[in-house]
Design an enzyme around this catalytic site. Sequence first.
Site, mmCIF file in Angstrom:
data_model
loop_
_atom_site.group_PDB
_atom_site.id
_atom_site.type_symbol
_atom_site.label_atom_id
_atom_site.label_comp_id
_atom_site.label_asym_id
_atom_site.label_seq_id
_atom_site.Cartn_x
_atom_site.Cartn_y
_atom_site.Cartn_z
ATOM 1 N N GLY A 231 0.811 -1.210 0.000
ATOM 2 C CA GLY A 231 0.000 0.000 0.000
ATOM 3 C C GLY A 231 0.842 1.257 0.000
ATOM 4 N N THR B 42 -6.191 5.776 0.682
ATOM 5 C CA THR B 42 -6.274 5.321 -0.710
ATOM 6 C C THR B 42 -5.161 4.358 -1.066
ATOM 7 O OG1 THR B 42 -5.032 7.262 -1.434
ATOM 8 C CG2 THR B 42 -7.437 7.420 -1.477
ATOM 9 N N CYS B 43 -4.046 4.441 -0.348
ATOM 10 C CA CYS B 43 -2.955 3.537 -0.674
ATOM 11 C C CYS B 43 -3.317 2.087 -0.367
ATOM 12 C CB CYS B 43 -1.682 3.942 0.060
ATOM 13 S SG CYS B 43 -1.903 4.109 1.829
ATOM 14 N N PHE B 44 -4.281 1.897 0.551
ATOM 15 C CA PHE B 44 -4.729 0.543 0.882
ATOM 16 C C PHE B 44 -6.162 0.290 0.452
ATOM 17 C CE2 PHE B 44 -1.596 1.736 4.185
ATOM 18 C CZ PHE B 44 -0.579 0.876 3.791
#
Length: 1066
Positions: free
Chosen positions: A728, A1033-1035
């Site tokens: 992520g 948002t990365c995950f």
Amino acid sequence: MPEEMFNKVGSSSKNQFLEQTKAARAERAQGKERDKCATLLQAHIRGFLTRRRFKKGLNTSVNDLLQIPENPDDDYKPKLLPALEAYKKIKQFFFTFSRENDKKKFEFLCRYLLSSMDTEQIKLCYVSVALMKPYVVEWIQQAKNVMWHSCSCLRTLRPENHTDMQSIMLHLRLLITFTSTSTWKILRGKSGEPLASMMNQLCNNLMGNLNTKGMYPILQGLLTRGLAASKPAFKHAPLSAVITLALRPLIASNFSENLMNVFILHILSVPAIVCHMSTMSPACLTQLVTHRIFKRSLDLLTNEQSTRIIFNSLEGNYALCLLANLVQLGYIELEGLVENTLSFMTVVIRLLESCKVYVQNKKSNLTHWHPVLGWFSQNTDQCLHAAMPYVVKQLQLLWCEKMIRLLFLELITYVEADTEKQNSKSSTPSKNIVLRVLDKASSKPVKIKLESSIATSTCLPCALYQTTINTLSQLRLDILGGLSYNDVLLPILWKFLCDMGPNCGLKTFVELLSQAPNSTIHPVFSLLTVFCESASHYITTLDDIEMYEQQKIFHPSDYMKMSEFLNLFVFRLIWHNLIDVQTASVNDMFGAARGLLMILYERDCRKSYTEKDHWLIRDIKPSLFISELEKGRKTAVYLMQKVPHIIPFSERVKIFRRNVTKEKEVMGLTESACASPQSTLITINRGRVVEDGYRQLAQLPARSMKGVIRVKFINEQGLDEAGIDQDGVFKEFLEETITKVFDPSLNLFKVTSEQKLYPSSTSHIQENHLTLFEFVGKMLAKAVYEGIVVEVPFAPFFLTQILGHQQSATYSSLDELPSLDPELAKSLCYTKHYDGDIGDLELTFSCDEDCMGRIETHELVPGGRAISVTNENKIRYVHLMAHFRMYRQIKEQSMAFIRGFKTVISSDWLKMFSAPELQKLISGDNADLDIGDLRRHTQYYGGYHNNHKVINWLWEVLDKDFSSSEKGLFLKFVTSCSKPPLLGFAHLEPPFSVRCVEVSDDQDTGDTVGSVLKGFFNIKRRDPVGRLPTSSTCFNLLKLPNYQKRSTLKEKLRYAINSNTGFELS
């Protein structure tokens, strides 16, 4: 006494005596030799003096005859001697004649003879000696010598030299005068009538001698020197004289086959001679037409043996000139062309095929560049090069509208009759329903059978044009332009195809190839090839207005029918091994059919004219095709490379994902392939995301870029940030990098009026901008490689460049210009369709660019700012302008970006997609958010589960209360991209998850036993109305408070997604 005497002399005196005797004998011998030499020398001297006196006497005698003026510029008017006396003096002249020393004297002899032929007094006329029986035989030999010497002089004379030109005209006059009695004054009147027959026979005798000794090769050389130049040295008089002289033996022999062979070989093969006759000497051209030279040449050349003999003598270069002359001669002598159309086409095809023997595919030590034929195995002399513009002008008549109408006359008649029949039936509808049904049935186009005369007469000219296109490689575009830029050929060929049966005679074509796989020698394949080549060229040049609104030549329904036929045709040829995949790339018919198919497909991708799933093949199921593809079946692999659109886009995306997985396994980049796959760790400072990423990844090898890249962030305080090891953190780094580098304020990329991205032409203000573009290309390709969708909307023309389609010969920059600059496209369209004098607009082949407040002028062609745009070159101008704006202006930036992109993603993989599909691959699907699919692939944390009341409220709100745009905002809120993954949320990486949070993000410690239990059992507590949902948002993670009311969840979630809250790191 004698004995005493000898005794006194002694032996010494004896020897002395012998020596003296010997010496006396030698002296006598030398004296004799001296006398002999003196006699011989005196004889030689006397002979020399005698010969000199004799020659001087002869010269005096000849000079008395010739009466050469002291001033060469004076008019030459000799006093004529009696013909017999002149004959004897000329005999004396040839007794001492030297070609080198007596050149000028011989010219005066020619003048004298011409003067003698201009008299009415028979005794003074040179030919009157032929009437004297004792001298006739020797006189004829003398006349032959004079004429042959005169003809031989033409070998070395240079027409561009004024003095030489005067000599040329003199010798030609002499030859013209003595090969015909038409100008002989002694034969005029009644007194000359009895002599006419004998004199005509005499002229034929003299002409026969000239032919035997080689007059025609000399005339060929003279014509070539006089005409084969950018500015011909010959004018009317010499050209007319040579043609007249060349025709006389033909006419005298009643156009014998032998002399016709010679005439074709040496006269009709002179570069552009017919072209020059049409401008310099129309009377000569009239002679050729009157004597039906065109028809006679065709009659001879239709004999294959004659053609072979002539071509072997001419070889490639001059055979092309012969072809050009025949084409123009046929164009001029229309009556002969109409009567001999079949012979004409046969001869043209043979000559072209003979030329093609010398055409090579590539440069080598044994090839030479030919301006018409390309790489050629023969050298081309300077004369030929200079004459080529005239030869090309002649060849262009072969594909002009007048010639096309004539060669396809039978098909045109058929189409006109059929159209008239359809119009008459549609204008008088029958009231009786039964009659209407019968009418409708009978009005269906009659299927054209291959054995019919209409098929034969149509296929042969198509074979001619196919051979022309293949042989005259450097005129290919000119030929295709001539065939397509008229209202004749394409409509009638399309009508022919439609009338061959259902789906443009697909069954007929397939059956022909089933009977003889890989063989396209049947003439109907030439028809299909020429139609596809011409239609490709034509459609490529159409703009959207011409194609969809004005509907020039074809209607959109025609394009649909055309593409349906070609799609099935190409598929069946390959799938059923009717064309071998090894030879398909060099098969003209297959290449033309696939080329037109791809042009139609790409036009449909830009602006659709077809129905949904029009391009999919229904002959086989996609699953079967993919199964064969995975087995490595050659036909499936080839179809995937050449016409990938025949299977659904979603299946191609799956193939792409499988290719990525296989490559990772082969390279040992997955845990299944390697226990500890290699990874790259990079350290990124939050304040320098792009700079640190560029520094550490720009020079990373391709293998490492495709592998695992782990990111460690340094916060603003210089401390390491904690990240969750689910890739992520890399996704966040990737998204942040892409967001910043594609920001127009950085000036690497600009946006169009539709907010689509493309490289900035002024990016050079950034240091190392090209390596930065390459880095950006790698990063975007990495996102696609890993299946991470990013919202980067590219301008369609730039997507086309990434795919490499702009390198195709059928690509038109003008078509895609609206995707970059609609206003410029509108302006160029106005220029293209301008009816008046385009010169009034005062345009030049240059373009002004505002480069940060400074105006820079770019030339579209060398010296372009001085070249005005005219009605003749305006089409070239608009295409060059479009090409400059979309390609040349950003060429370096685009190439750097594409180089980086293809470092990670193979070009072969990209070939599976069109430009719009590549955009979907980068940014996800345009379809509405499928809430059910998202829910099925969601993971829950913090006590939430699929049946939790808050979760149920969440899905209800998204499904029933949110609009499509709000659903997109929600997806962007949690994943950073508003579009769903191409293959559904099962392929979202990392998977979408929802976590229950009870405290603010900075106090959130993740899942604990207490928080999980509270969430799972839905333990009531105070409603967190003051908190908003957040996301990582990365995950792909939604942090959702445990709201106690559905209305609260709806209100807070709507507020959060519209205010863009979130983008925080856990």
